[in-house]
Design an enzyme around this catalytic site. Sequence first.
Site, PDB file in Angstrom:
ATOM      1  N   THR A   1       0.849  -1.156   0.009  1.00  0.00           N
ATOM      2  CA  THR A   1       0.063   0.073  -0.025  1.00  0.00           C
ATOM      3  C   THR A   1       0.789   1.181   0.030  1.00  0.00           C
ATOM      4  O   THR A   1       2.043   1.176   0.323  1.00  0.00           O
ATOM      5  CB  THR A   1      -1.030   0.124   0.999  1.00  0.00           C
ATOM      6  OG1 THR A   1       0.008  -0.001   2.394  1.00  0.00           O
ATOM      7  CG2 THR A   1      -1.811  -1.110   1.283  1.00  0.00           C
ATOM      8  N   ASP A   2       0.394   2.398  -0.422  1.00  0.00           N
ATOM      9  CA  ASP A   2       0.867   3.703  -0.101  1.00  0.00           C
ATOM     10  C   ASP A   2       0.614   4.264   1.160  1.00  0.00           C
ATOM     11  O   ASP A   2       0.005   3.368   2.017  1.00  0.00           O
ATOM     12  CB  ASP A   2       0.535   4.696  -1.142  1.00  0.00           C
ATOM     13  CG  ASP A   2      -1.120   4.878  -1.170  1.00  0.00           C
ATOM     14  OD1 ASP A   2      -1.797   4.716  -0.324  1.00  0.00           O
ATOM     15  OD2 ASP A   2      -1.703   5.359  -2.418  1.00  0.00           O
ATOM     16  N   GLN A   3       0.857   5.483   1.290  1.00  0.00           N
ATOM     17  CA  GLN A   3       0.744   6.180   2.705  1.00  0.00           C
ATOM     18  C   GLN A   3      -0.634   6.364   3.004  1.00  0.00           C
ATOM     19  O   GLN A   3      -0.819   6.534   4.260  1.00  0.00           O
ATOM     20  CB  GLN A   3       1.470   7.526   2.678  1.00  0.00           C
ATOM     21  CG  GLN A   3       2.919   7.589   2.485  1.00  0.00           C
ATOM     22  CD  GLN A   3       3.457   8.910   2.700  1.00  0.00           C
ATOM     23  OE1 GLN A   3       2.900   9.740   2.028  1.00  0.00           O
ATOM     24  NE2 GLN A   3       4.729   9.137   3.293  1.00  0.00           N
TER      25      GLN A   3
END
Length: 133
Positions: free
Chosen positions: A15-17
């Site tokens: 996942t991203d932030q």
Amino acid sequence: MKEHQVQLRVRYSETDQMGVVYHGSYVPYFEIGRVEWLRNKGVSYKELEESGVALPIVSMTLNYKKPARYDDLLTVITKFKSQSSVKIEFDCEIRNENNELLTTAHFILVFVDIKLGKAIAPPKAILELMKEG
């Protein structure tokens, strides 16, 4: 057995932030689906490669509908579409626990002789499996 389903849980590293699955993470999800589709038909991709045959992707199209998020339980659905001469095609999708469609994909793979690096007809045993779907 034209269709196979496998479940996987989104890991934090995918996942991203914002906790949304990074777009590049979907390709391995679909690879898991294709490998498990073959395994479910009695074909080990490892053994296929050991026999000198590989199945590289030559074309893929992904369409993102809704985001998957960290810790979601996803269902990867792999559907055999067709097989002709040296190619095999799959339509795939990913759904979440609520059965919402998140991503669709279409893949074209080619049977390749690993030593020669050239496209070949599928092994006879694989051809028989493809006739079954």
